[in-house]
Design an enzyme around this catalytic site. Structure first.
Site, PDB file in Angstrom:
ATOM      1  CB  VAL A 313      -0.957  -0.018   1.218  1.00 40.23           C
ATOM      2  CG1 VAL A 313      -0.188  -0.093   2.519  1.00 40.23           C
ATOM      3  CG2 VAL A 313      -1.899   1.172   1.208  1.00 40.23           C
ATOM      4  CG  ASP A 314       1.575   5.519  -2.315  1.00 38.19           C
ATOM      5  OD1 ASP A 314       2.744   5.520  -1.884  1.00 38.19           O
ATOM      6  OD2 ASP A 314       1.068   6.484  -2.893  1.00 38.19           O
ATOM      7  CE  LYS A 315       4.625   9.032   3.333  1.00 36.62           C
ATOM      8  NZ  LYS A 315       3.825  10.289   3.441  1.00 36.62           N
TER       9      LYS A 315
END
Length: 637
Positions: A313-315
């Site tokens: 997951v991207d931040k």
């Protein structure tokens, strides 16, 4: 009423004939000594009424060289008729007809989420003309750019952008949200949603087939028809299993010279429960998820999602809010309060075009502080800004911007926490510190915990600085951090994890992360409402911008697959038990069909449990409604 009789008419007529036969003294013991009479005629009529559609279906299947379940029942019923066992023929066809009607009714019930979406599609709109007049028009009469008027209690007919007005819109059909979303000028709205308060003027952008609702309906239709790997296997299995049952029954009949035994084996060998157990579970699972604002592309992706053990997951924008916000205000000079420090900093930043300036100004507004424009200002490249505020020189920026030496230790501490910190000075004297950062979403900690509770590993992948990523990861409790990445690096991470034998879900926006989304076992797009590209690109599209919908979607996939497995075991166990009953005596053709149809109903009932609503309100780490939910709660009528 017409559809009711189409489904149940044959069953009702056949059932009435069987009851009439029983009331007039029909023999159900299988004895052939009683004379032929009216009860036998009624039983034959019942068998013909219930059986003609079954025989016709069997013939149609044979035309395409397929041996179907209907053929097994047809042979058994016709054989019973030749043996003079009218009760067995009527009972077998009647029970099979009941099973078929219940299957049809159940599949219609499981597809209700889709039919609700179709029924919610608007047909007319109120168009606002250039002269200020309004007229009700069919949707096909609208063109992009038209202005549509929506009043309290009316349905939004198009995808569009709010030109003016304010109100709360119930978007449950699109996003699964339980409370209305606040809409004002510039907000996006979707066709099929309902205005629960206020009045909106909307510029039409997506009309009819171009609307988000239409794309969702199309996607759910395709998904419910798509087959899971298990279903495909079962269909191939039954392709060989059904002829195998016929051959086994023939051999058993030849060896024992017992025709009734052979016919009974045909009935109990029907793989009906086995065949229906998978599609009904898939349709129910996908239908339930669609109602909760989660689009799953098909049965194959549902099965794969159930196996996911790692989420990448991207931040920025996923675990965090994706925009800088004021986090700290500290006083260095006792002559000033923290509100005064923030007010001076915010006023100075009104002359700045730096992205962080807006965060400071908004932070002051949220505290109810008045922020007036400055008299004049001078941006200093790479250092900050100096401005004239009420006859004083206010500086906001680095230590180099001030005219006196200051200890940068506290600034460095805040920077290590992933925050951008700046001194606030007045006439060359440092009076305070303000800091901004991209803050963690309220619902992110709960979502990460839910993923961990399901045994799923979470890897955060971001292009942000290492120190910022590490601090965010520590606060959220993610398992692994990959920072300072280029977009193509995310693709490499997905491949690396897959090489380790992991089943990987990649969470992205469906556009920028397309390579990684396509390579991952499951690509997930968050906040896909209004984004046709995200809906089409992702294997799973979360319509609402809600991170907890991710563990919910994976959990629903796991429940659906568990349901499929339980149903397969029940179906196989039923056939095995009936076979034992026939071999050791006591199971007749009618009893075999009754138990077989009971097993069909049981697997359907178990699959129907997937339709129960299980989605809870999205909560933050404290168990309270998330910030957005709390803001929307006030709009609930």
């Amino acid at each position: 009423m017409k559809s009711f009789w189409k489904t149940w008419g044959v069953v009702i007529v056949s059932g009435v004939l069987i009851i009439a036969a029983l009331l007039t003294g029909a023999d159900i013991t299988g004895s052939a000594t009683a004379p032929f009479g009216l009860p036998d005629v009624l039983m034959i009529a019942a068998a013909v009424v219930a059986g003609y559609q079954i025989v016709w279906s069997a013939i149609q299947a044979l035309r395409i060289k397929m041996i179907s379940i209907d053929l097994l029942v047809s042979v058994a019923a016709i054989g019973a008729m030749f043996l003079g066992n009218w009760w067995e023929a009527a009972a077998v066809t009647f029970l099979f007809a009941i099973g078929g009607a219940l299957e049809k009714a159940t599949l219609n019930r499981t597809r209700k989420a889709l039919s609700d979406l179709v029924d919610s599609a608007p047909e007319t709109a109120t168009r606002l003309n250039d002269d200020g007049s309004t007229e009700t028009v069919e949707l096909w009469e609208l063109i992009p750019g038209d202005t549509v008027l929506v009043k309290n209690g009316q349905q939004v007919p198009v995808d569009g952008r709010v030109i003016s007005g304010h109100g709360g819109v119930d978007e449950a059909q699109i996003t699964g949200e339980s409370v209305p979303a606040e809409k004002a000028e510039g907000s996006e709205v979707f066709a099929g949603t309902w205005l629960r308060s206020g009045v909106l003027r909307i510029e039409a952008l997506g009309i009819g087939a171009d609307s988000t609702l239409a794309k969702i309906i199309h996607r759910v239709e395709d998904a419910q028809d798509d087959k899971a790997k298990t279903q495909t296997f079962m269909e191939k299995f039954s392709k060989y299993y059904t002829p195998g049952v016929m051959v086994a029954a023939l051999i058993a009949g030849l060896i024992t010279m017992n025709v009734e035994l052979a016919l009974t084996l045909l009935v109990i060998g029907c793989p009906g429960a086995l065949v229906i157990s998978i599609p009904v579970s898939i349709v129910a699972g996908i239908g339930r998820s669609a109602k909760d604002g989660v689009l799953i592309k098909g049965g194959e992706y549902l099965e794969t999602a159930a196996k996911v053990d790692t989420v990448v997951v991207d931040k920025t924008g996923t675990l965090t809010n994706g925009r800088p916000e004021l986090t700290d205000v500290e006083v260095l000079d006792p002559d000033y309060t923290d509100d005064e420090v923030l007010t001076l900093a915010a006023r100075a930043e009104t002359a700045s075009e730096h992205p962080l300036a807006e965060a400071i100004i908004q932070g002051a507004h949220h505290r109810g502080l008045a922020v007036d424009m400055v008299d004049k200002a001078e941006p200093v490249t790479g250092k900050g800004i100096r401005a004239q505020v009420g006859g004083h020189t206010v500086a906001v920026g680095s230590a180099d911007l001030l005219d006196v030496e200051v200890d940068p230790a506290r600034i460095l501490e805040l920077n290590e926490l992933g925050r951008t910190a700046m001194f606030v000075g007045v006439d060359g004297r440092a009076i305070g510190i303000v800091a901004v950062a991209d803050t963690i979403r309220d619902d992110a900690p709960a979502a990460i915990k839910d993923l961990h509770d399901k045994g799923i590993r979470v890897v955060m992948a971001t292009g942000d600085a290492e120190r910022v990523a590490v601090n965010v990861a520590a606060e959220l409790g993610v398992d692994e951090v990959r920072a300072e990445l280029m977009p193509e690096d995310k693709l490499d991470i997905v491949k690396e994890l897959q090489a380790e034998g992991r089943t990987v879900a990649m969470v992205g926006d469906g556009v920028n992360d397309t390579p990684a989304l396509a390579t991952a076992d499951i690509g997930v797009a968050m906040g896909a409402a209004g984004s046709p590209a995200a809906i089409e690109t992702a294997d799973i599209a979360l319509m609402a911008d809600r991170l907890p919908r991710l563990p919910y979607a994976l959990g629903l996939a796991q429940r659906t697959v568990r349901t499929m497995r339980v149903n397969i075991v029940i179906a196989l166990a039923t056939v095995a038990a009936l076979l034992a009953g026939v071999l050791f005596g006591g199971v007749t053709m009618a009893i075999g069909m009754l138990v077989h149809q009971a097993s069909v109903l049981l697997v359907i009932a178990i699959a129907m449990l997937l339709l129960r609503p299980t989605l809870k309100e999205d909560k933050d780490a404290t168990g309270k409604l998330s910030t957005k939910d709390a803001a929307q709660e006030a709009l609930t009528p």
